[in-house]
Design a protein around this motif. Structure first.
Motif, mmCIF file in Angstrom:
data_model
loop_
_atom_site.group_PDB
_atom_site.id
_atom_site.type_symbol
_atom_site.label_atom_id
_atom_site.label_comp_id
_atom_site.label_asym_id
_atom_site.label_seq_id
_atom_site.Cartn_x
_atom_site.Cartn_y
_atom_site.Cartn_z
ATOM 1 N N ASN A 33 29.458 -56.669 -92.855
ATOM 2 C CA ASN A 33 29.579 -56.312 -91.438
ATOM 3 C C ASN A 33 28.200 -56.211 -90.760
ATOM 4 O O ASN A 33 28.035 -56.631 -89.634
ATOM 5 C CB ASN A 33 30.332 -54.985 -91.288
ATOM 6 C CG ASN A 33 31.812 -55.141 -91.586
ATOM 7 O OD1 ASN A 33 32.330 -56.254 -91.547
ATOM 8 N ND2 ASN A 33 32.467 -54.051 -91.893
ATOM 9 N N LYS A 34 27.229 -55.654 -91.500
ATOM 10 C CA LYS A 34 25.883 -55.553 -90.938
ATOM 11 C C LYS A 34 25.320 -56.927 -90.675
ATOM 12 O O LYS A 34 24.699 -57.183 -89.646
ATOM 13 C CB LYS A 34 24.951 -54.812 -91.902
ATOM 14 C CG LYS A 34 25.026 -53.313 -91.805
ATOM 15 C CD LYS A 34 23.994 -52.681 -92.719
ATOM 16 C CE LYS A 34 24.144 -51.191 -92.762
ATOM 17 N NZ LYS A 34 23.265 -50.569 -93.747
ATOM 18 N N LYS A 64 30.555 -50.760 -100.147
ATOM 19 C CA LYS A 64 29.162 -51.137 -99.883
ATOM 20 C C LYS A 64 29.065 -52.611 -99.511
ATOM 21 O O LYS A 64 28.400 -52.980 -98.547
ATOM 22 C CB LYS A 64 28.288 -50.891 -101.121
ATOM 23 C CG LYS A 64 27.766 -49.503 -101.255
ATOM 24 C CD LYS A 64 26.807 -49.453 -102.441
ATOM 25 C CE LYS A 64 26.315 -48.065 -102.705
ATOM 26 N NZ LYS A 64 25.401 -48.008 -103.848
ATOM 27 N N GLU A 91 30.438 -53.231 -96.049
ATOM 28 C CA GLU A 91 29.519 -52.755 -95.012
ATOM 29 C C GLU A 91 28.339 -53.703 -94.844
ATOM 30 O O GLU A 91 27.892 -53.959 -93.735
ATOM 31 C CB GLU A 91 29.022 -51.345 -95.338
ATOM 32 C CG GLU A 91 30.059 -50.289 -95.049
ATOM 33 C CD GLU A 91 29.563 -48.873 -95.315
ATOM 34 O OE1 GLU A 91 28.417 -48.708 -95.781
ATOM 35 O OE2 GLU A 91 30.330 -47.934 -95.059
ATOM 36 N N GLU A 98 21.202 -43.215 -96.153
ATOM 37 C CA GLU A 98 22.265 -44.106 -96.652
ATOM 38 C C GLU A 98 22.616 -43.754 -98.099
ATOM 39 O O GLU A 98 23.790 -43.677 -98.467
ATOM 40 C CB GLU A 98 21.769 -45.557 -96.545
ATOM 41 C CG GLU A 98 22.829 -46.596 -96.756
ATOM 42 C CD GLU A 98 23.671 -46.840 -95.518
ATOM 43 O OE1 GLU A 98 24.579 -47.666 -95.610
ATOM 44 O OE2 GLU A 98 23.430 -46.209 -94.478
#
Length: 106
Positions: free
Chosen positions: A101-102, A95, A98, A75
């Motif tokens: 979303n995770k 970042k 993301e 990552e």
């Protein structure tokens, strides 16, 4: 035990019983003693199994730590490659997006 003449003619030998060692041990040990032995054996086996499970869990923990470390490194490298191309503030926004979303997907 009274028997007739021996077939082979060796009457001077004393008569012997059949060799059955297990029968002698069973006759000398009581049922309670044998049950106790079984219980002790079961306890030993349970402790052995528990120790093996602990060892396996420890091993799996180490494997998982290595996998997590590798994923984090990948990552980091991915973000470094992106940072070469785009502006730092835009990268920070990406970042955060993301991460959101995770969290939503998991």
């Amino acid at each position: 035990m009274v028997s007739g003449m021996r077939k082979n003619g060796k009457q001077w030998h004393s008569p012997r019983a059949a060799f059955r060692p297990e029968a002698a041990t069973r006759a000398t040990s009581s049922w309670a003693k044998r049950a106790e032995g079984r219980i002790a054996l079961a306890a030993t086996k349970a402790r052995e199994k528990e120790m093996k499970e602990e060892k396996e869990a420890e091993r799996q923990g180490r494997i998982q730590a290595i996998k997590d470390k590798r994923a984090a490194k990948e990552e980091r490298e991915r973000y470094e490659k992106l940072a070469e191309k785009m502006h730092r503030k835009r990268l920070d926004r990406l970042k955060r997006k993301e991460k959101r979303n995770k969290l939503l997907n998991s």
